[in-house]
Design a protein around this motif. Structure first.
Motif, PDB file in Angstrom:
ATOM      1  N   PHE A  81      10.226   1.759  34.401  1.00 43.67           N
ATOM      2  CA  PHE A  81       9.114   2.548  33.870  1.00 43.67           C
ATOM      3  C   PHE A  81       8.318   1.762  32.829  1.00 43.67           C
ATOM      4  CE2 PHE A  81      11.842   6.235  35.212  1.00 43.67           C
ATOM      5  CZ  PHE A  81      10.986   6.671  36.201  1.00 43.67           C
ATOM      6  N   THR A  82       8.985   0.886  32.085  1.00 41.84           N
ATOM      7  CA  THR A  82       8.259   0.036  31.136  1.00 41.84           C
ATOM      8  C   THR A  82       7.360  -0.942  31.874  1.00 41.84           C
ATOM      9  OG1 THR A  82      10.086   0.190  29.555  1.00 41.84           O
ATOM     10  CG2 THR A  82       8.512  -1.592  29.229  1.00 41.84           C
TER      11      THR A  82
ATOM     12  N   TYR B 121       4.388   0.930  33.214  1.00 40.11           N
ATOM     13  CA  TYR B 121       3.426   1.273  32.168  1.00 40.11           C
ATOM     14  C   TYR B 121       2.602   0.057  31.754  1.00 40.11           C
ATOM     15  CZ  TYR B 121       1.605   3.044  27.735  1.00 40.11           C
ATOM     16  OH  TYR B 121       0.780   3.414  26.698  1.00 40.11           O
TER      17      TYR B 121
ATOM     18  N   THR C 212       9.354   5.882  28.716  1.00 38.91           N
ATOM     19  CA  THR C 212       9.961   4.603  28.355  1.00 38.91           C
ATOM     20  C   THR C 212      10.601   4.613  26.967  1.00 38.91           C
ATOM     21  OG1 THR C 212       7.946   3.703  27.328  1.00 38.91           O
ATOM     22  CG2 THR C 212       8.181   3.457  29.712  1.00 38.91           C
TER      23      THR C 212
ATOM     24  N   THR D 272      14.623   2.489  32.531  1.00 38.44           N
ATOM     25  CA  THR D 272      13.735   2.141  31.427  1.00 38.44           C
ATOM     26  C   THR D 272      12.975   0.858  31.722  1.00 38.44           C
ATOM     27  OG1 THR D 272      15.187   3.218  29.824  1.00 38.44           O
ATOM     28  CG2 THR D 272      13.614   1.621  28.963  1.00 38.44           C
TER      29      THR D 272
END
Length: 290
Positions: free
Chosen positions: A81-82, A85, A111, A78
């Motif tokens: 991927f956060t 992003y 996320t 997480t």
């Protein structure tokens, strides 16, 4: 107060640092540099591993053994991927367009599960949390962005979506008509499975798609004749969407070949690019008529 002003000035400088944005953009959005290739390989690895974690979590007998490790790995995924992003939004020339695009939405969905779990943290909503955590499966769609063949297929499906929708509506009308006709033929027999139109439409769908469960079968000669006709129609109709998508794939492949630089042979240009970003040669792709 002076310290806060200093922090604010640094933050504003970071937000408007065009040189830094360009460096991050080249790494994240382009794969023709060593750092870009390394980032893509790492991202694909994280995507595959996160999907394997989702699969492993669904095996309940494994939870007492490796459950804590799987949950800890979710924090790592997480965070990664956060960060990805946020960096994509930061360096994108048009952040709003990226955020509302297909891959932007998929990146956001990748996320969300952990954060949703924080908001629904009570035992009452535990089942809801487990449902939301399945959103992680959407990470697999991010692979299309880094596989040329998958990206080609995705764009071909988008280009042919209207034709596929029209074809789907045609098939929907066809199975409704055939199901109604079969109800008229078989519906008057005692103890028949064709005792209503929805059941008959279900039979038409199963028969036309050549699945053939066999749970509903006609008994009259006319009903069996109609079944044979529907089966033959099914084989004919199945080939239609394949042809539509294949034609779109050929068109997209030709368009991409035309977007390659005729001088240096490199690709990876923007959709509306008129000149090669590497050597400045005029591209042929900008003259293609959509």
């Amino acid at each position: 107060m002076a310290f806060l002003k200093h922090i604010w000035a640094k933050w504003q400088g970071l937000l408007h640092n065009k040189k830094l944005k360009h460096k991050i953009y080249v790494i994240i959005f382009e794969s023709d540099t060593p750092m870009g290739k390394l980032f893509d390989v790492a991202l694909i690895g994280f995507i595959v591993l996160s999907i394997l974690v989702v699969i492993a979590e669904s095996i309940r007998s494994w939870d007492p053994i490796i459950g804590p490790y799987l949950r800890m790995s979710e924090y790592v995924f997480t965070f990664f991927f956060t960060l990805e992003y946020v960096l994509r939004l930061y360096c994108s020339p048009r952040p709003r367009k990226y955020a509302l695009s297909f891959f932007g939405i998929i990146d956001l969905l990748a996320t969300l599960p952990l954060y949703i779990g924080w908001f629904f943290g009570t035992a009452r909503y535990l089942l809801v949390i487990r449902t939301f955590r399945l959103i992680r499966v959407f990470r697999v769609f991010k692979l299309f962005n880094y596989l040329d063949e998958g990206n080609l297929l995705l764009h071909s499906l988008v280009y042919s979506s209207r034709k596929i929708i029209v074809f789907f509506l045609f098939v929907l009308i066809l199975v409704t008509s055939i199901g109604t006709l079969m109800y008229m033929i078989e519906g008057q027999r005692p103890d028949t499975a064709f005792n209503n139109i929805p059941n008959s439409i279900y039979w038409a769908i199963v028969t036309m798609t050549t699945v053939g469960y066999g749970d509903i079968t006609p008994e009259t000669p006319l009903g069996r004749f109609l079944s044979a006709v529907v089966m033959l129609m099914g084989y004919t109709i199945i080939a239609v969407p394949t042809g539509i998508v294949s034609a779109s794939m050929i068109r997209e492949h030709k368009r991409r070949d035309a977007m390659k630089c005729p001088h240096c042979g490199r690709d990876g240009h923007e959709e509306n690019a008129a000149y090669c970003k590497y050597c400045g040669t005029r591209l042929k792709g900008d003259s293609i008529i959509n």
